[in-house]
Scaffold this motif. Structure first.
Motif, mmCIF file in Angstrom:
data_model
loop_
_atom_site.group_PDB
_atom_site.id
_atom_site.type_symbol
_atom_site.label_atom_id
_atom_site.label_comp_id
_atom_site.label_asym_id
_atom_site.label_seq_id
_atom_site.Cartn_x
_atom_site.Cartn_y
_atom_site.Cartn_z
ATOM 1 N N ALA A 1 -1.979 26.992 14.073
ATOM 2 C CA ALA A 1 -0.630 26.529 14.409
ATOM 3 C C ALA A 1 -0.310 25.216 13.710
ATOM 4 C CB ALA A 1 -0.487 26.371 15.918
ATOM 5 N N ALA A 2 -1.282 24.301 13.676
ATOM 6 C CA ALA A 2 -1.057 22.995 13.050
ATOM 7 C C ALA A 2 -0.818 23.139 11.548
ATOM 8 C CB ALA A 2 -2.262 22.083 13.314
ATOM 9 N N LEU A 3 -1.631 23.949 10.887
ATOM 10 C CA LEU A 3 -1.464 24.160 9.449
ATOM 11 C C LEU A 3 -0.144 24.852 9.135
ATOM 12 C CD1 LEU A 3 -5.103 25.233 8.496
ATOM 13 C CD2 LEU A 3 -3.937 23.109 7.866
ATOM 14 N N PHE A 4 0.241 25.793 9.993
ATOM 15 C CA PHE A 4 1.519 26.480 9.784
ATOM 16 C C PHE A 4 2.668 25.473 9.851
ATOM 17 C CE2 PHE A 4 5.236 28.990 10.658
ATOM 18 C CZ PHE A 4 5.014 30.196 9.998
ATOM 19 N N PHE A 5 2.611 24.560 10.821
ATOM 20 C CA PHE A 5 3.666 23.553 10.947
ATOM 21 C C PHE A 5 3.666 22.592 9.760
ATOM 22 C CE2 PHE A 5 4.968 19.265 12.191
ATOM 23 C CZ PHE A 5 6.279 19.508 12.568
ATOM 24 N N ILE A 6 2.502 22.098 9.385
ATOM 25 C CA ILE A 6 2.416 21.109 8.307
ATOM 26 C C ILE A 6 2.920 21.673 6.987
ATOM 27 C CG2 ILE A 6 0.792 19.800 6.876
ATOM 28 C CD1 ILE A 6 -0.907 19.433 9.427
ATOM 29 N N PHE A 7 2.479 22.879 6.647
ATOM 30 C CA PHE A 7 2.856 23.453 5.350
ATOM 31 C C PHE A 7 4.206 24.168 5.389
ATOM 32 C CE2 PHE A 7 -1.727 22.973 4.691
ATOM 33 C CZ PHE A 7 -1.730 22.388 3.434
ATOM 34 N N GLY A 8 4.629 24.612 6.557
ATOM 35 C CA GLY A 8 5.877 25.359 6.632
ATOM 36 C C GLY A 8 7.098 24.567 7.016
ATOM 37 N N PHE A 9 6.905 23.442 7.721
ATOM 38 C CA PHE A 9 8.054 22.719 8.254
ATOM 39 C C PHE A 9 8.132 21.256 7.826
ATOM 40 C CE2 PHE A 9 7.477 26.240 11.212
ATOM 41 C CZ PHE A 9 8.775 26.710 11.349
ATOM 42 N N THR A 10 7.162 20.764 7.049
ATOM 43 C CA THR A 10 7.215 19.370 6.610
ATOM 44 C C THR A 10 7.213 19.304 5.079
ATOM 45 O OG1 THR A 10 4.847 18.881 6.366
ATOM 46 C CG2 THR A 10 5.750 18.878 8.607
ATOM 47 N N GLN A 11 7.420 18.095 4.569
ATOM 48 C CA GLN A 11 7.407 17.891 3.119
ATOM 49 C C GLN A 11 6.027 17.509 2.596
ATOM 50 O OE1 GLN A 11 10.980 15.273 2.198
ATOM 51 N NE2 GLN A 11 11.250 16.987 0.785
ATOM 52 N N PHE A 12 5.013 17.745 3.389
ATOM 53 C CA PHE A 12 3.660 17.491 2.914
ATOM 54 C C PHE A 12 3.384 18.312 1.651
ATOM 55 C CE2 PHE A 12 -1.022 18.324 3.188
ATOM 56 C CZ PHE A 12 -1.428 17.017 2.961
ATOM 57 N N GLN B 1 12.404 12.904 1.587
ATOM 58 C CA GLN B 1 13.418 12.235 2.396
ATOM 59 C C GLN B 1 12.995 12.208 3.858
ATOM 60 O OE1 GLN B 1 17.242 14.053 1.749
ATOM 61 N NE2 GLN B 1 17.165 13.815 -0.461
ATOM 62 N N PHE B 2 13.077 11.011 4.466
ATOM 63 C CA PHE B 2 12.784 10.866 5.886
ATOM 64 C C PHE B 2 13.757 11.725 6.695
ATOM 65 C CE2 PHE B 2 13.312 8.773 9.991
ATOM 66 C CZ PHE B 2 11.983 8.606 10.377
ATOM 67 N N PRO B 3 13.319 12.453 7.716
ATOM 68 C CA PRO B 3 11.984 12.437 8.358
ATOM 69 C C PRO B 3 11.003 13.454 7.787
ATOM 70 C CG PRO B 3 13.473 13.696 9.707
ATOM 71 C CD PRO B 3 14.280 13.243 8.513
ATOM 72 N N TRP B 4 11.211 13.876 6.552
ATOM 73 C CA TRP B 4 10.274 14.755 5.845
ATOM 74 C C TRP B 4 10.102 16.120 6.522
ATOM 75 C CZ3 TRP B 4 8.026 9.816 7.374
ATOM 76 C CH2 TRP B 4 8.322 8.806 6.461
#
Length: 261
Positions: A46-57, A221-224
């Motif tokens: 779940a954490a990896l899905f959020f980081i790679f799917g919903f953030t600009q990481f 761009q913030f909030p990324w």
């Protein structure tokens, strides 16, 4: 063998596929009474899905990769232009055969732009079929058809259709160049792919000047936070494939550095 192994590895390593297998493994662990392992697996998925799917990481890492190789000044007298295949399909499910432009087709567009600037130099397009089980035609077929459709001729394009990997691109093009390898050659490929490409071509003795194109990273761009999850996972796939490729090429001697510049 390297080509086949890379394709099989990618079935598991593709980010969405990996998260799927990680979730299945976590559920199986719970089935066998390994409750803590199941919890860790599901939380990680779940954490990896959020980081790679919903953030600009993903964009941040992609930007780093796209800027590894500095943009070089184009010399006034290059020996020629080398375009690495990508983004041009030659077959569709409906049976249509021709050229179909997709991601990375910017490479050919950039190459044609350089061709306008240097009409009297050699113009090479390198790219065979990168599929493992499909009978799709080499990319050179689609590239040549596109150029002829637009200009009425192939602009003197030389086609290299045997290569399936970046390493093979370099080897096959080196055969075409012969003793001219030491002259400056403009190398056109996607920015995220330029480091590995430069490493491979210089390894076989070709003096390449990097001309990156097809930039994929979005401005940070913030909030990324991003709302285009499928696109973010496409970028994540590029990242994983390229970083694994860089490591594999370095460890197998196909390049002289982990991140060629």
């Amino acid at each position: 063998m390297f080509f086949i192994l890379s394709k099989l590895f990618w079935v598991v390593a593709r980010p969405l596929n990996f998260l799927f297998f990680l979730t299945i493994a976590a559920l199986l662990a719970g089935r066998f009474g390994l409750v803590s392992l199941r919890r860790i697996g599901l939380v990680a998925s779940a954490a990896l899905f959020f980081i790679f799917g919903f953030t600009q990481f993903t964009d941040y890492l992609l930007l780093k990769l796209e800027t590894v190789v500095p943009v070089a000044e184009i010399p006034g007298n290059p020996a020629g232009i080398i375009i690495l295949g990508g983004g041009i399909g030659t077959k569709s499910a409906s049976g249509g055969i021709g050229y179909h432009l997709g991601e990375a087709s910017d490479r050919l567009v950039k190459g044609l732009e350089l061709r306008q600037q240097f009409p009297n130099v050699r113009f090479i397009y390198s790219g065979g079929s990168g599929t493992l089980i499909s009978d799709e035609l080499p990319e050179t077929v689609g590239a040549a058809e596109m150029v002829r459709a637009i200009f009425g001729d192939d602009r003197g394009m030389e086609l290299e259709d045997k290569s399936r990997t970046t390493h093979e691109n370099a080897i096959e093009v080196a055969k075409m160049l012969g003793s001219d390898k030491g002259k400056p050659w403009l190398l056109v490929t996607s920015a995220f792919h330029m480091s590995r490409a430069v490493g491979c071509f210089r390894k076989v003795g070709i003096n390449v000047v990097p001309v990156p194109t097809d930039f994929r990273s979005e401005p940070l761009q913030f909030p990324w936070i991003m709302d285009e999850t499928p696109i973010q996972f496409l970028k994540a796939s590029l990242l994983v494939k390229e970083y694994v490729g860089l490591a594999a090429y370095y460890l197998t001697g196909r390049t002289d550095a982990l991140l060629p510049r």
